[in-house]
Design a protein around this motif. Structure first.
Motif, mmCIF file in Angstrom:
data_model
loop_
_atom_site.group_PDB
_atom_site.id
_atom_site.type_symbol
_atom_site.label_atom_id
_atom_site.label_comp_id
_atom_site.label_asym_id
_atom_site.label_seq_id
_atom_site.Cartn_x
_atom_site.Cartn_y
_atom_site.Cartn_z
ATOM 1 N N GLY A 195 6.433 44.868 -16.503
ATOM 2 C CA GLY A 195 5.993 43.749 -15.670
ATOM 3 C C GLY A 195 5.296 42.675 -16.480
ATOM 4 O O GLY A 195 5.552 41.479 -16.316
ATOM 5 N N LEU A 196 4.408 43.119 -17.365
ATOM 6 C CA LEU A 196 3.684 42.152 -18.197
ATOM 7 C C LEU A 196 4.657 41.380 -19.085
ATOM 8 O O LEU A 196 4.551 40.164 -19.239
ATOM 9 C CB LEU A 196 2.653 42.884 -19.054
ATOM 10 N N PRO A 206 5.814 50.962 -16.507
ATOM 11 C CA PRO A 206 5.892 49.984 -15.418
ATOM 12 C C PRO A 206 5.020 48.751 -15.670
ATOM 13 O O PRO A 206 5.443 47.623 -15.456
ATOM 14 C CB PRO A 206 5.373 50.775 -14.205
ATOM 15 N N PHE A 207 3.791 49.004 -16.158
ATOM 16 C CA PHE A 207 2.885 47.898 -16.441
ATOM 17 C C PHE A 207 3.434 47.026 -17.571
ATOM 18 O O PHE A 207 3.469 45.789 -17.469
ATOM 19 C CB PHE A 207 1.508 48.454 -16.813
ATOM 20 N N LEU A 235 7.827 40.843 -18.454
ATOM 21 C CA LEU A 235 8.661 39.974 -17.622
ATOM 22 C C LEU A 235 7.898 38.735 -17.171
ATOM 23 O O LEU A 235 8.439 37.631 -17.141
ATOM 24 C CB LEU A 235 9.155 40.770 -16.408
ATOM 25 N N PHE A 236 6.624 38.904 -16.805
ATOM 26 C CA PHE A 236 5.896 37.779 -16.236
ATOM 27 C C PHE A 236 4.946 37.099 -17.211
ATOM 28 O O PHE A 236 4.206 36.202 -16.836
ATOM 29 C CB PHE A 236 5.153 38.221 -14.975
ATOM 30 N N THR A 237 4.900 37.531 -18.455
ATOM 31 C CA THR A 237 4.099 36.811 -19.442
ATOM 32 C C THR A 237 4.938 36.417 -20.653
ATOM 33 O O THR A 237 5.010 35.242 -21.004
ATOM 34 C CB THR A 237 2.885 37.648 -19.893
ATOM 35 N N TYR A 238 5.598 37.414 -21.274
ATOM 36 C CA TYR A 238 6.354 37.087 -22.488
ATOM 37 C C TYR A 238 7.624 36.287 -22.185
ATOM 38 O O TYR A 238 7.945 35.329 -22.888
ATOM 39 C CB TYR A 238 6.672 38.367 -23.274
ATOM 40 N N VAL A 239 8.341 36.677 -21.122
ATOM 41 C CA VAL A 239 9.550 35.927 -20.769
ATOM 42 C C VAL A 239 9.227 34.463 -20.424
ATOM 43 O O VAL A 239 9.868 33.555 -20.964
ATOM 44 C CB VAL A 239 10.334 36.637 -19.636
ATOM 45 N N PHE A 268 3.650 56.453 -17.965
ATOM 46 C CA PHE A 268 2.387 55.860 -17.526
ATOM 47 C C PHE A 268 2.323 54.364 -17.838
ATOM 48 O O PHE A 268 1.914 53.560 -17.011
ATOM 49 C CB PHE A 268 1.202 56.582 -18.192
ATOM 50 N N VAL A 269 2.683 54.008 -19.071
ATOM 51 C CA VAL A 269 2.480 52.626 -19.520
ATOM 52 C C VAL A 269 3.677 51.738 -19.180
ATOM 53 O O VAL A 269 3.536 50.542 -18.988
ATOM 54 C CB VAL A 269 2.201 52.602 -21.045
ATOM 55 N N MET A 296 9.375 61.153 -22.111
ATOM 56 C CA MET A 296 8.244 60.591 -22.855
ATOM 57 C C MET A 296 7.131 60.201 -21.884
ATOM 58 O O MET A 296 7.237 59.191 -21.159
ATOM 59 C CB MET A 296 8.755 59.357 -23.625
ATOM 60 N N TRP A 297 6.060 60.999 -21.841
ATOM 61 C CA TRP A 297 5.024 60.769 -20.845
ATOM 62 C C TRP A 297 4.301 59.447 -21.035
ATOM 63 O O TRP A 297 3.875 58.814 -20.079
ATOM 64 C CB TRP A 297 4.022 61.936 -20.851
ATOM 65 N N PHE A 298 4.167 59.035 -22.289
ATOM 66 C CA PHE A 298 3.466 57.778 -22.553
ATOM 67 C C PHE A 298 4.107 56.642 -21.762
ATOM 68 O O PHE A 298 3.440 55.872 -21.071
ATOM 69 C CB PHE A 298 3.497 57.477 -24.052
ATOM 70 N N TRP A 299 5.443 56.568 -21.850
ATOM 71 C CA TRP A 299 6.122 55.439 -21.190
ATOM 72 C C TRP A 299 6.165 55.597 -19.678
ATOM 73 O O TRP A 299 6.265 54.605 -18.948
ATOM 74 C CB TRP A 299 7.515 55.250 -21.772
#
Lengths: 292, 291
Positions: free
Chosen positions: A13-14, A9-10, A16-20, A6-7, A1-4
């Motif tokens: 991370g987002l 890793p970001f 892990l460091f915002t929602y979590v 590209f999107v 799945m090319w979408f994932w």
């Protein structure tokens, strides 16, 4: 799945460091968590009632509202005024734009240092007192005078200087997009240049920009921390007045007490207030609505 | 901006004295404001190069009585202010944050703008939603997370959590939405996949937006204060901002040292800024932040 590819890793991370952290904060806010991130002592809503019953926290919310009430209109007017003037300059336009934009490169720490120790120094030296001295005025202890609250002048001007240039750029971009035909049509209809064109052409055409600017200004004001921390604290400690919520949370959660449960409850309350304010404001100004 | 035709309100005769007076008044106001905006920069350098007595003298003068160039080296010799270490930390953090953020956010922005996916909008709103919650509100829980990872006072702890900027992702997405599709279609016809199209066609043709976002991220990382203050708990991990801040609240502060240290701390940014300013302006204008 090319979408994932590209999107992914970001997004991970987002998350892990915002929602979590957000979820963890909500969890912590229901526990007695002194100096621990894995608490066992469930206290229900006690942290929330303690926070909302704490005069210092409530007054810190008041400080924020007052600060917003000062800084948002002041920055709006100054940055729009700068944009209108710079836009109509016939010479050295790029130079003046650069000068007004340059403070964006300066940090709150450095700016607070200049304001506190050079311009608004209360003792003997200091630019403001020197200039006022020429007119025979008395020395003013700018940062420790609470009545009248001279420290507001210091706090508001430092932020004005730092952020007006950035918002001027946004307004300049908006002004460039207004079609000259509109002004020509207005002139044909007899609108006089100056106030009338500003009121009936320029401001309505800048509506989308204005909405974005006000939204960013309010969010920025909510985040006020650096200048309060650097201007108001010194070796002797910290005065109880002029403390916005983030500074208060910093001292509660990460200062002497290390009360992470209470601090998290405060963060959740603040996040809810911001969410409500943002939604109300978006509705009020019709953010996202197509232009008529 | 300067090379675009500018609107003039009404082509009135230039000899109209009211127009001339208005124009002169505007020039005066702009000049006075510009001097006021430059004054703090001047005070920073003036105090940084003055002697201690000169800064604290009751009869303050605009120009320092004598210039003290040795202040420049003195600041690096002071054992109380780990200036060299702090500059190194700030540089490492700002450079890796910029590179990492631009890489991650541009890939995500491209994926969101160009790769068809059923739930792409949902993902975009989940990312955009984090913009609405000011990042600073999450500092208590983020501190909790980073401390439970054992990352306090490490460069990892200072860098990694800041790499995922929804703002940068948004800027890239907006930019790539406006990227000419014909260029990409040509690449696709030549048999290039998404990956190679991105690296060979899109990136080389998008330098201005990379420069704009990169500069904004670099400035933000260099000037960040709250996060480094919270995470950088021992002096070895202080950034320049934290070092300066700690110094202002110290008992006996050397003002001239503090001012020259602050001037040194903004010098790299002013250089970056002067060199890349037009990209920042263009990037802000083109990002559609206000559309």
């Amino acid at each position: 799945m090319w979408f994932w590819a590209f999107v992914g890793p970001f997004a991970i991370g987002l998350g892990l460091f915002t929602y979590v952290p957000l979820a963890w904060s909500v969890y912590l806010s229901f526990f007695d968590a002194h100096n621990t991130v894995t608490p066992t002592d469930f206290v229900g809503l006690d942290n929330y009632t303690a926070m909302l019953g704490d005069d210092a926290f409530v007054s810190s919310l008041g400080t924020f509202l007052l600060f917003t009430a000062f800084i948002v209109p002041a920055t709006y007017v100054l940055s729009l005024g700068l944009a209108l003037m710079v836009n109509r300059l016939r010479f050295a336009q790029a130079f003046f734009r650069s000068v007004f934009f340059l403070p964006t490169a300066c940090s709150y720490v450095v700016a607070a240092l200049i304001w506190k120790l050079s311009i608004f120094n209360g003792v003997r030296f200091g630019l403001a007192n020197t200039v006022l001295g020429w007119f025979g005025a008395d020395q003013t202890a700018w940062l420790s005078t609470t009545d009248p609250p001279w420290y507001w002048l210091v706090i508001v001007t430092v932020r004005l200087w730092l952020q007006a240039g950035f918002f001027m750029i946004l307004f300049l971009a908006g002004l460039q997009r207004i079609s000259p035909r509109l002004y020509e049509a207005a002139a044909v209809d007899g609108a006089r240049p100056g106030w009338q064109t500003l009121r009936y052409i320029t401001l309505p055409q800048l509506r989308a920009t204005s909405v974005a600017v006000v939204l960013l200004l309010v969010i920025n004001a909510f985040q006020a921390f650096d200048e309060f921390y650097n201007l108001m604290s010194d070796a002797r400690g910290y005065p109880p007045y002029a403390r916005p919520p983030l500074v208060y949370l910093y001292y509660t959660a990460l200062g002497q007490e290390q009360n992470l449960g209470l601090g998290s409850a405060g963060a959740v309350i603040l996040a809810l207030i911001i969410a409500v304010a943002t939604v109300v404001q978006a509705r009020w100004f019709g953010l996202g609505r197509k232009e008529d | 901006m300067t090379n675009r035709p500018r609107f003039t309100e009404r082509p009135r005769a230039p000899q109209d004295p009211r127009v001339r007076a208005g124009r002169a008044l505007r020039a005066v106001i702009v000049t006075v404001l510009a001097l006021l905006f430059l004054l703090p920069f001047y005070l920073l350098v003036r105090n940084g190069l003055a002697t201690e007595q000169d800064i604290t003298a009751p009869d303050w003068t605009f120009f320092p009585r004598d210039l003290q160039w040795s202040n420049l080296t003195e600041v690096f010799d002071d054992p109380n202010l780990p200036m060299a270490r702090a500059l190194l930390n700030s540089t490492l953090i700002a450079v890796s944050t910029t590179v990492g953020t631009v890489l991650l956010a541009s890939l995500a922005g491209y994926g969101l703008a160009r790769i068809p996916y059923r739930h792409a909008n949902l993902v975009f709103y989940a990312i955009l939603g984090t913009l609405m919650v000011p990042a600073a509100v999450t500092f208590v829980p983020s501190f909790v997370l980073v401390s439970s990872l054992g990352w306090i006072s490490t460069l990892r702890g200072l860098i990694v959590p800041t790499l995922f900027s929804a703002f940068a992702c948004f800027m890239f997405r907006q930019y790539f939405l406006g990227f000419p599709r014909e260029l990409e279609d040509a690449a696709r016809v030549d048999g290039l996949g998404y990956w190679r199209t991105y690296w060979r066609i899109v990136v080389p043709n998008s330098r201005p937006v990379f420069a704009a976002v990169g500069t904004i991220v670099f400035i933000g990382a260099w000037n960040a204060f709250l996060w480094p203050l919270v995470i950088g708990q021992d002096r070895q991990s202080w950034t320049v901002q934290v070092a300066l801040s700690t110094f202002t609240t110290a008992q006996n502060l050397n003002l001239h040292e503090l001012f020259i240290a602050a001037a040194i701390s903004i010098a790299p940014l002013v250089v970056v800024f002067v060199l890349l300013q037009r990209y920042i302006v263009a990037g802000v204008e083109r990002s559609g932040i206000d559309d």
